[in-house]
Design a protein around this motif. Structure first.
Motif, mmCIF file in Angstrom:
data_model
loop_
_atom_site.group_PDB
_atom_site.id
_atom_site.type_symbol
_atom_site.label_atom_id
_atom_site.label_comp_id
_atom_site.label_asym_id
_atom_site.label_seq_id
_atom_site.Cartn_x
_atom_site.Cartn_y
_atom_site.Cartn_z
ATOM 1 N N UNK A 123 1.276 -25.092 15.137
ATOM 2 C CA UNK A 123 1.832 -24.844 14.545
ATOM 3 C C UNK A 123 2.178 -23.224 14.117
ATOM 4 N N UNK A 124 3.037 -22.585 14.071
ATOM 5 C CA UNK A 124 3.572 -20.873 13.403
ATOM 6 C C UNK A 124 2.929 -20.651 12.426
ATOM 7 N N UNK A 125 1.878 -20.063 12.413
ATOM 8 C CA UNK A 125 2.139 -19.702 10.553
ATOM 9 C C UNK A 125 3.032 -18.380 10.666
ATOM 10 N N UNK A 126 3.527 -18.116 8.713
ATOM 11 C CA UNK A 126 4.901 -16.667 8.324
ATOM 12 C C UNK A 126 3.892 -15.888 9.316
ATOM 13 N N UNK A 127 2.666 -15.168 8.913
ATOM 14 C CA UNK A 127 2.421 -14.108 9.153
ATOM 15 C C UNK A 127 1.944 -15.048 10.575
ATOM 16 N N UNK A 128 1.648 -13.716 11.946
ATOM 17 C CA UNK A 128 0.940 -14.264 13.613
ATOM 18 C C UNK A 128 0.093 -13.567 13.181
ATOM 19 N N UNK A 129 -0.848 -13.311 13.800
ATOM 20 C CA UNK A 129 -2.248 -12.938 14.037
ATOM 21 C C UNK A 129 -1.410 -11.110 13.451
ATOM 22 N N UNK A 130 -2.119 -11.382 11.685
ATOM 23 C CA UNK A 130 -1.640 -9.982 11.629
ATOM 24 C C UNK A 130 -2.366 -8.893 12.123
ATOM 25 N N UNK A 131 -2.661 -7.606 12.019
ATOM 26 C CA UNK A 131 -3.687 -6.321 12.930
ATOM 27 C C UNK A 131 -3.473 -5.574 12.157
ATOM 28 N N UNK A 132 -2.844 -5.098 11.113
ATOM 29 C CA UNK A 132 -3.089 -3.671 10.344
ATOM 30 C C UNK A 132 -2.704 -4.141 8.938
ATOM 31 N N UNK A 133 -3.083 -2.961 7.983
ATOM 32 C CA UNK A 133 -2.414 -2.840 6.826
ATOM 33 C C UNK A 133 -2.486 -1.632 6.438
ATOM 34 N N UNK A 134 -1.502 -1.455 5.760
ATOM 35 C CA UNK A 134 -1.448 0.138 5.031
ATOM 36 C C UNK A 134 -0.660 0.374 3.254
ATOM 37 N N UNK A 135 -2.215 0.530 2.771
ATOM 38 C CA UNK A 135 -1.697 0.125 1.203
ATOM 39 C C UNK A 135 -0.743 1.830 0.993
ATOM 40 N N UNK A 136 0.460 1.676 0.154
ATOM 41 C CA UNK A 136 0.621 3.111 -0.334
ATOM 42 C C UNK A 136 0.968 2.577 -1.846
ATOM 43 N N UNK A 137 -0.091 3.764 -2.711
ATOM 44 C CA UNK A 137 0.155 3.261 -3.999
ATOM 45 C C UNK A 137 1.122 4.204 -4.665
ATOM 46 N N UNK A 138 1.375 5.418 -4.521
ATOM 47 C CA UNK A 138 2.695 5.991 -4.726
ATOM 48 C C UNK A 138 3.485 5.503 -4.860
ATOM 49 N N UNK A 139 3.524 5.058 -3.311
ATOM 50 C CA UNK A 139 5.350 3.859 -3.298
ATOM 51 C C UNK A 139 4.925 2.769 -4.122
ATOM 52 N N UNK A 140 3.883 2.166 -4.309
ATOM 53 C CA UNK A 140 3.987 0.491 -4.161
ATOM 54 C C UNK A 140 4.396 -0.348 -3.649
ATOM 55 N N UNK A 141 3.786 -0.219 -2.740
ATOM 56 C CA UNK A 141 4.203 -0.752 -1.089
ATOM 57 C C UNK A 141 3.347 -1.298 -0.150
ATOM 58 N N UNK A 142 2.756 -2.213 0.516
ATOM 59 C CA UNK A 142 2.296 -2.921 1.819
ATOM 60 C C UNK A 142 2.612 -2.892 3.095
ATOM 61 N N UNK A 143 2.278 -2.322 4.119
ATOM 62 C CA UNK A 143 2.916 -2.276 5.113
ATOM 63 C C UNK A 143 2.632 -3.443 6.258
ATOM 64 N N UNK A 144 2.659 -4.124 6.377
ATOM 65 C CA UNK A 144 1.875 -4.982 6.862
ATOM 66 C C UNK A 144 1.780 -5.824 8.947
ATOM 67 N N UNK A 145 1.165 -4.925 9.415
ATOM 68 C CA UNK A 145 1.989 -5.262 11.156
ATOM 69 C C UNK A 145 1.660 -6.993 10.936
ATOM 70 N N UNK A 146 2.499 -7.216 11.507
ATOM 71 C CA UNK A 146 2.361 -8.896 12.358
ATOM 72 C C UNK A 146 2.903 -9.101 13.621
ATOM 73 N N UNK A 147 1.658 -8.473 14.073
ATOM 74 C CA UNK A 147 1.532 -7.807 15.218
ATOM 75 C C UNK A 147 2.215 -9.934 16.228
ATOM 76 N N UNK A 148 1.814 -11.026 15.619
ATOM 77 C CA UNK A 148 2.310 -11.965 16.785
ATOM 78 C C UNK A 148 4.100 -12.172 16.970
ATOM 79 N N UNK A 149 4.584 -11.123 15.625
ATOM 80 C CA UNK A 149 5.813 -11.467 16.015
ATOM 81 C C UNK A 149 6.346 -10.071 15.630
ATOM 82 N N UNK A 150 5.828 -9.307 16.841
ATOM 83 C CA UNK A 150 6.247 -7.682 16.908
ATOM 84 C C UNK A 150 7.205 -7.206 16.117
#
Length: 678
Positions: free
Chosen positions: A213-240
């Protein structure tokens, strides 16, 4: 003399980067006998050494039953000896795909996975690698190096060509596979075709991806949290692509269309290819993306929502740049982790076993550390040897990174005035799973690292753990994860991960890209507790997830001509529920409209129930038809280890309308599949 005679070796295998020692992967191999080969003419295609048959007892993937060389007579066979974590092995995948397409009828590529690490030798680890890299050719797991030894292989990657008569005719190690062996294969096919000994019967493969089954996130490889901007960047590698969420997991935007490519443009148009590391500009307006498989660095303007390529040409670097080389003319080689410090972007150049720098203002690239040889030798930064550097981090004084191929943690002064020093790790083949002090501790293929309040948090990927390294004392401690892979929230030692990779710190948590669990986890540094980040507002990023389609054929049904109702029942597997955060939908069609005509051809729903029942009016008359229901269905797992899935279904229901049938209602009943995670 044919061009291929200058670059091939026959039954002579040289050392390549992932095998340890010097990186000769891009150099032509010298067989010491090219002139002799030239004198023999076409007989080179006949070969004199029979290829060893595959032994029994090995696990095969992407085929219904084990293959034999005897059964492949008439085909050109290319054996690809690889191991999942080797960057050089990953580099040749496009070359193999190109050969498979060009010689679709004449060639069979077989991956022989002789895993370097314990995790890579397990069947489930090989399966994950096949799925992650999208391999569509047969793969055999060779955990005890039986096939490796039979062919005299000594390095990853190694490719061996077997002719249609079953003899070895070419062997080489390293990258550049297509250019090196395509002319040879072309001449080999012509030679045997003239003798009427080519079998062009297509072989039916049984792809492993069809059962997952395909997952909504596919092989996430990296994350970057940004406290100042209240943001989380997630590399959804399998979905490019890269997802943007708030720190609580509510999705805000998505960078990338989901298609593979190297196209700039607005977020929904731009294309990436298996990105990895992330870095954020000081003003929070630009996200830098290590676009690993494109050998490029991309810059995403978070205000205008545009992506531009700022470094890399799309080609894999074949040479090191001169100091301050113009970025527009410089190729990169699988950039992985990236860190921005005082206007300089530090890039872990995994493909050349170095760290490079990109001066943002000057648009220039330089080598910062590493000789280009693979190893774990400390010393002056341009003479030290690295081993596929991946995750990067800094405390403002030192640059820290992990070298997966030596299972090590390294550092160097970020101002460049000092030597490379190893904190953990001793050799290219020294790995394991133990806490300790400095070189007394053992890691296994770590890929992520983050600096947090005086400690280095390390994603010990193949040990499925998160560890800390004290850069002062060298003490290594396990803070989360256990000896086996799994998916479990809870206290540190009770939690389970599956190949954790990228790490980042924000909102008093360590965010972990739990790659093969297709999830983001949160580790509390104070308590050691682990929980899963539940993504919300999925509709923001639901587009571009077409991926594969699950084709389902249901048993045929007979209904009477008085039938006027279609009842659709879709249920989730145990422990799951349908997802109201993204619209699921089905499009109905009939292969024979006079026999069966849906009264509504477009269905959509939002619900959190474990099943959905839809009533659709239909018109029928005597005859046969196939009712098809196609579309994406979103569903999630219950509990703390929440994970969201997307299944693109194509359900076919054969229908016969006959006066003798007892049923006056058509029923489409289907239970969605469970995911295969580890």
């Amino acid at each position: 003399m044919p061009v291929w005679l200058g670059v091939i070796t026959v039954a002579l295998l040289t050392v390549a980067a992932c095998g340890g020692g010097d990186d000769s992967s891009n150099q032509p191999a010298d067989s010491g006998g090219v002139s002799d080969l030239a004198e023999t003419g076409d007989s080179i295609f006949d070969g004199t050494q029979a290829a060893p048959e595959f032994p029994g007892g090995h696990t095969w993937f992407n085929v219904g039953e084990p293959l034999t060389l005897e059964g492949l007579r008439g085909k050109v066979v290319v054996l690809d000896f690889w191991t999942a974590g080797c960057i050089n092995c990953q580099h040749i995948i496009p070359d193999l795909e190109r050969l498979e397409m060009e010689f679709e009828e004449e060639l069979v590529v077989i991956g022989v996975h002789s895993g370097k690490y314990d995790r890579e030798q397990e069947d489930k680890g090989v399966l994950q690698a096949i799925l992650r890299f999208g391999l569509v050719h047969p793969v055999v797991n060779d955990p005890d190096f039986v096939i490796w030894s039979a062919y005299g292989v000594s390095a990853w990657p190694t490719t061996i060509v077997i002719n249609p008569a079953g003899n070895i005719v070419l062997g080489r190690s390293g990258e550049g596979v297509y250019d090196a062996i395509q002319p040879f294969i072309q001449d080999l096919v012509s030679y045997f075709d003239e003798r009427g000994e080519i079998d062009r019967t297509l072989i039916a493969f049984d792809l492993e991806a069809g059962a997952v089954t395909s997952t909504f996130l596919s092989y996430p490889s990296s994350v970057l949290a940004d406290d100042a901007g209240d943001r989380l960047f997630i590399v959804d590698g399998g979905h490019n692509r890269v997802l943007i969420a708030d720190l609580d997991g509510s999705l805000l935007d998505v960078i990338g269309s989901g298609r593979e490519g190297l196209e700039d443009g607005y977020f929904e148009e731009a294309t990436l290819r298996e990105p990895q590391g992330l870095a954020l500009s000081p003003d929070g307006n630009t996200l830098y993306i290590a676009d690993t498989r494109n050998h490029a660095i991309r810059a995403a303007n978070l205000t205008t929502r545009e992506v531009v390529t700022i470094a890399g040409t799309g080609a894999r670097a074949q040479a090191f740049p001169a100091a301050a080389a113009p970025v527009i003319d410089t190729d990169l080689a699988s950039p992985w982790g990236i860190v921005l410090h005082e206007g300089t972007l530090y890039m872990a150049m995994a493909g050349t076993h170095q760290i490079w720098t990109l001066d943002i203002a000057e648009n220039s690239v330089s080598v910062f550390a590493g000789s280009g040889r693979e190893g774990i030798q400390d010393g002056p930064r341009l003479q030290a040897t690295l081993a596929q550097p991946s995750g990067l981090t800094t405390d403002g004084t030192s640059l820290f990174w992990v070298d997966p191929e030596s299972s090590s943690v390294r550092r160097v002064p970020i101002d460049g005035n000092g030597d490379v020093e190893t904190l953990v790790g001793t050799g290219l083949f020294d790995f394991g799973d133990s806490d300790g002090v400095g070189t007394g501790a053992l890691l296994e293929h770590p890929q992520g690292i983050a600096y947090v309040d005086g400690l280095l948090y390390v994603a010990d990927t193949y040990n499925h753990k998160v560890r800390t390294v004290d850069p002062g004392s060298g003490e290594v401690l396990t803070v989360a994860g256990a000896e086996q892979a799994g998916f479990e929230d809870g206290a540190g030692g009770e939690s389970l991960f599956n190949e954790p990779a990228g790490l980042s710190v924000g909102d008093n948590y360590v965010y972990v890209a739990d790659t093969s669990n297709h999830a983001v986890r949160l580790l509390d540094p104070e308590s050691g507790d682990v929980r899963t980040l539940e993504l919300q507002n999925l509709g923001v990023a639901a587009q571009g997830l077409e991926g594969r389609t699950l084709k389902v054929s249901l048993p045929a049904q007979e209904v009477s001509p008085s039938t006027s109702t279609l009842r659709i029942r879709l249920a989730t597997p145990e422990g799951f529920y349908l997802n109201s955060l993204a619209p699921s939908m089905l499009t109905l069609s009939s292969s024979n409209l006079p026999a069966l005509t849906p009264g509504d051809d477009s269905l959509e729903w939002l619900t959190d129930e474990p099943f959905i029942e839809l009533i659709v009016p239909i018109a029928v008359m005597d005859g046969q038809a196939i009712l098809t229901a196609e579309g994406p269905v979103f569903y999630c797992r219950k509990g703390e280890e929440a994970i969201c899935l997307i299944e693109n279904v194509d359900i076919a229901l054969p229908v016969t309308v006959t006066p003798g049938a007892s049923s006056d209602e058509l029923l489409l009943d289907y239970v969605l599949p469970s995911p295969v995670l580890n």
